[in-house]
Design an enzyme around this catalytic site. Structure first.
Site, mmCIF file in Angstrom:
data_model
loop_
_atom_site.group_PDB
_atom_site.id
_atom_site.type_symbol
_atom_site.label_atom_id
_atom_site.label_comp_id
_atom_site.label_asym_id
_atom_site.label_seq_id
_atom_site.Cartn_x
_atom_site.Cartn_y
_atom_site.Cartn_z
ATOM 1 N N ARG A 56 0.845 -1.215 0.000
ATOM 2 C CA ARG A 56 0.000 0.000 0.000
ATOM 3 C C ARG A 56 0.868 1.248 0.000
ATOM 4 O O ARG A 56 0.542 2.257 -0.600
ATOM 5 C CB ARG A 56 -0.952 -0.012 1.196
ATOM 6 N N ASP A 63 0.308 -6.888 -3.434
ATOM 7 C CA ASP A 63 -1.110 -6.592 -3.228
ATOM 8 C C ASP A 63 -1.495 -5.614 -4.319
ATOM 9 O O ASP A 63 -0.630 -5.140 -5.076
ATOM 10 C CB ASP A 63 -1.359 -5.987 -1.824
ATOM 11 N N HIS A 98 -6.606 -10.067 -4.296
ATOM 12 C CA HIS A 98 -5.635 -8.999 -4.012
ATOM 13 C C HIS A 98 -4.536 -8.978 -5.086
ATOM 14 O O HIS A 98 -3.366 -8.778 -4.763
ATOM 15 C CB HIS A 98 -5.002 -9.189 -2.630
ATOM 16 N N ASP A 106 -6.727 -14.537 1.044
ATOM 17 C CA ASP A 106 -7.826 -13.821 1.696
ATOM 18 C C ASP A 106 -8.657 -13.015 0.703
ATOM 19 O O ASP A 106 -8.177 -12.616 -0.355
ATOM 20 C CB ASP A 106 -7.277 -12.871 2.770
ATOM 21 N N GLU A 107 -9.910 -12.787 1.084
ATOM 22 C CA GLU A 107 -10.797 -11.783 0.494
ATOM 23 C C GLU A 107 -10.894 -11.857 -1.036
ATOM 24 O O GLU A 107 -10.948 -10.820 -1.691
ATOM 25 C CB GLU A 107 -10.340 -10.373 0.915
ATOM 26 N N TYR A 120 -4.426 -6.135 14.952
ATOM 27 C CA TYR A 120 -4.380 -5.262 13.780
ATOM 28 C C TYR A 120 -3.922 -3.865 14.201
ATOM 29 O O TYR A 120 -4.654 -3.127 14.843
ATOM 30 C CB TYR A 120 -5.737 -5.254 13.064
ATOM 31 N N ASP A 176 -3.415 -1.385 12.401
ATOM 32 C CA ASP A 176 -3.939 -0.281 11.580
ATOM 33 C C ASP A 176 -5.163 0.359 12.230
ATOM 34 O O ASP A 176 -5.756 1.265 11.658
ATOM 35 C CB ASP A 176 -4.278 -0.764 10.166
HETATM 36 C C1 ACM Z 1 -6.520 -9.406 5.751
HETATM 37 O O1 ACM Z 1 -6.554 -8.527 6.634
HETATM 38 N N1 ACM Z 1 -7.213 -9.268 4.634
HETATM 39 C C2 ACM Z 1 -5.748 -10.612 5.920
#
Ligand code: ACM
Length: 750
Positions: free
Chosen positions: A156, A185, A262, A317-318, A409, A411
């Site tokens: 990022r 990513d 991602h 993920d996602e 996390y 963040d």
């Molecule tokens: C994540 O926070 N998408 C692993």
């Protein structure tokens, strides 16, 4: 009889001696707290020149000598007798464990491996910090978990090798032993791969330096040669430099290559790997296309060549599986392989990639979504959506690493969001991180065995500078170091509070930029329904510090009363409190209104669907939660805030009898990143009979609050006494984005 009495006294004395030792141990400035400390009387002077000797053989000796110039204590090889003896020996216990023995003759370190000796040296340096003498003691120490990780997101925003090395240097002193490097990513590919130049000529660069600007402008990339191109990538030489630096600090670097989601940057560079054959249509690679497998196998072969880590993280993920639903090639793959759906298609890819990685002698780690369509046979699961994924993997006999969003996390905000740089919406304080137990005693021993560790994740969507990266990482990452190292029975929150304040001062002196803890007075309100009062406790994250307060509305100053014991509030108090360092104010005045109000314990009925029931964390105490006398804090996930989505809040409270009322209010929060918005307005109706309701007041959101990313605001009414038995409290959110959440806590009625 006599002998029994004697034994009992002896036993009591023994307990007293142990208790004394452990209390003294908790007073040492050691973080993470070692697992066994035996304190002795006396101390030994630290010599002006610290000499050392070691029985380390060639490679270990060379590594130690290469590290020592960066070690906190200056040590030189001894000609004759050494002050510090570093001895590889089975007295050191298991892997990474050590014994540190400090006697009047000096320091003996015993370790079973070089890592254990390294950790003993870190403990020694902490004992010696700013001191002229060392206490006499024996420490027998070793880690609780074999995996103690930090995750650094360099996609990022790109962070150079100097930043990475600076963090590893510090974190290794707190006994971290893994760095999970989030190298790829959508926001940028960060690793040079021979044969795939577009990854680093193009997919590593963008025009916008801020992630959110880039995202809002459509998430496009640009040629590296474009004027003002923002981004970067690591060359083989960069990777080698980081790996060697990490190795000397006993840190294994685990690279992550994200797939199958991602991956928008891969598809911008190589659009033929997308289901659409075009860039900027999805972030998911086409699993029906053999070229996709060729690409990732080539990339992973290079990664395996560069990185010695046994584990390679493959993301997982996602992924938005809807793209595969409408892709002919993906559907053909589902048919050919006898799969039932897109979740299984994803698992097909993970398993095939796993076979490739296994064939090279390595194993994979994936985020917990890799469980969804069936778990690859040898995979380790990194549990982030909560702990359920990790526990499920452990039940299936797989290893798991715990990194749940609610604790790990980095963040998220770390204090009142109104005082902090923009972050994701929840609030995770350093003490909340510290409270985490990745493998509580309540779990089955078979599951315990598979929970191999814990990791803090520093995602970088909102972090564009090195100093901000450090600000989000510290001190919370240090708390997670103790979570990973120290056995639960040796953790102590009071001791940690004192120690973390010291570590913050220390790392600032080393040139890091930690968050220096909240300057606000912290509060805890505990209702006592039997005695009809609220126990109001004031605390501070800082230690040492004074809290001064007033109850008459005046501003607390250096002559105001010093807080020492909790207040018992039977009605209402308006307390003003402030932190002081001696006579000097050390934070803002905090106005605290606390009420044992008329609504506590009364019946509440929700119109429509009521509060959001799909997440335990959003129920806010359930049917009694808005009238329980407990107030939500800075995190919408603290179990006290009640969430409403998609409908508005519409609740009617029955006070049981007609009651004179002068104030009706509730607190709401806004956190735009997780889609939490203030109401447009709040309508308050009152009734004496439950059928005839009259509108008492409408309160509107203030435009300046609506504009803020993060804010807490009271909505309600105050006025001359009115008679009411029933109060209907309606919060409308019609103008907010679709699927917005409303979060409120405690409807206060006086
Ligand atoms: C994540 O926070 N998408 C692993």
């Amino acid at each position: 009889m006599k002998i029994f009495k004697y034994i009992r006294i002896a036993a009591l004395l023994a307990i007293a001696a142990v208790a004394d030792t452990s209390a003294r141990a908790q007073e040492l400035d050691l973080t993470p707290m070692p697992n066994s400390i035996s304190m002795k009387q006396g101390s030994v002077k630290i010599p002006a020149t610290i000499t050392y000797k070691t029985n380390f053989k060639k490679a270990d000796r060379a590594d130690l000598e290469a590290y020592l110039p960066d070690y906190a204590l200056r040590m030189v090889p001894a000609k004759k007798k050494a002050f510090v003896n570093i001895i590889l020996s089975d007295k050191g216990g298991k892997a990474e464990a050590y014994r540190l023995d400090i006697s009047p003759d000096g320091v003996n370190i015993y370790a079973a491996d070089a890592a254990g000796a390294f950790y003993a040296l870190q403990t020694l340096a902490q004992l010696a910090r700013d001191k002229s003498e060392l206490p006499l003691l024996t420490i027998d120490d070793g880690p609780r978990f074999e995996y103690r990780g930090v995750h650094i997101d360099v996609s990022r925003h790109f962070f150079g090798t100097d930043y990475i090395k600076k963090q590893l240097d510090l974190l290794s002193t707190y006994k971290i032993n893994r760095m999970h490097w989030h190298l790829t990513d959508a926001a940028g590919w960060r690793l040079e791969i021979p044969g795939y130049p577009r990854l680093t000529d193009f997919a590593a660069w963008r025009s916008e330096s801020e992630f959110s600007d880039w995202h809002e402008n459509g998430g496009k990339y640009c040629e590296s040669t474009t004027e003002g191109a923002y981004g970067g990538y690591y060359t083989e030489a960069d990777v080698k430099e980081v790996l060697e630096y990490a190795r000397l600090r006993h840190i294994t670097v685990i690279p992550e290559i994200e797939l199958p989601g991602h991956s928008a940057e891969v598809l911008a560079a190589y659009p033929e790997l997308s289901c659409y054959g075009e860039p900027y249509k999805s972030g998911e690679v086409c699993i029906g296309n053999e070229a996709t497998f060729k690409f990732f196998e080539d990339v992973l072969d290079e990664v395996i060549r560069l990185f010695p880590s046994h584990y390679i993280h493959i993301g997982g993920d996602e992924a938005d599986r809807s793209h595969w639903k409408s892709c002919a090639k993906c559907q053909q793959r589902i048919k050919d392989e006898g799969l039932t759906d897109e979740a299984q298609l994803q698992s097909y890819m993970i398993e095939r990639i796993e076979r490739h990685v296994n064939s090279r002698g390595r194993d994979i780690i994936g985020w917990d979504e890799i469980l969804d369509g069936g778990l690859a046979p040898n995979a380790t699961v990194m549990s982030w959506r909560g702990e359920e994924g990790g526990i499920k993997a452990a039940q299936m006999g797989h290893d798991a690493i715990m990194t749940p969003g609610a604790y790990c996390y980095l963040d998220q905000y770390q204090d009142d969001p109104e005082t902090q740089p923009k972050a994701f919406g929840s609030t995770i304080t350093v003490f909340h991180c510290y409270s985490y137990d990745p493998a509580p005693a309540s779990l089955d021993p078979e599951i315990h065995k598979h929970i191999i560790g814990v990791q803090g994740n520093n995602w970088a969507e909102y972090i564009s500078t090195y100093s901000h990266g450090e600000y989000m990482m510290y001190p919370r990452m240090i708390a997670l170091c103790e979570v990973g190292w120290t056995q639960p029975e040796n953790k102590n929150e009071d001791s940690f509070k004192r120690r973390i304040n010291g570590e913050i001062r220390h790392i600032k002196s080393l040139g890091y930029n930690p968050f220096t803890l909240s300057t606000q007075v912290q509060t805890a309100q505990t209702p006592d329904y039997g005695r009809k009062c609220i126990i109001l406790e004031l605390t501070s994250e800082k230690d040492p510090i004074d809290i001064r307060y007033t109850l008459d509305g005046s501003e607390p100053d250096a002559s105001s009363p010093l807080y020492s014991t909790p207040f018992e509030v039977t009605d209402s108090i308006k307390l003003k409190a402030r932190l002081f360092n001696g006579d000097t104010p050390a934070g803002p005045v905090k106005l605290l209104r606390t009420d044992y109000h008329k609504g506590i314990g009364k019946k509440i009925t929700y119109a429509g669907r009521g509060y959001y029931r799909h997440s335990e964390a959003y129920k806010g105490g359930g049917d009694t939660g808005l009238l329980d006398g407990k107030r939500g804090g800075h995190s919408y996930q603290d179990g006290l805030w009640q969430g409403f989505c998609p409908n508005n809040l519409d609740a009617t409270i029955d006070l049981g009898e007609n009651t004179a009322v002068t104030r009706i209010m509730a607190n709401f929060m806004q956190m735009k990143t997780p889609q939490i918005y203030l109401p447009d307005n709040v309508e308050i109706y009152i009734s004496t009979d439950g059928s005839d309701f009259k509108l008492l007041h409408t309160d509107y959101a203030k435009p300046e609050d609506v504009a803020k990313d993060a804010v807490f605001a009271d909505f309600g009414w105050t006025g001359a006494p009115v008679e009411a038995r029933y109060i209907r409290f309606v919060a409308n959110q019609a103008s907010r984005p679709n699927a917005a959440f409303l979060f409120t806590d405690e409807i206060v009625i006086q």
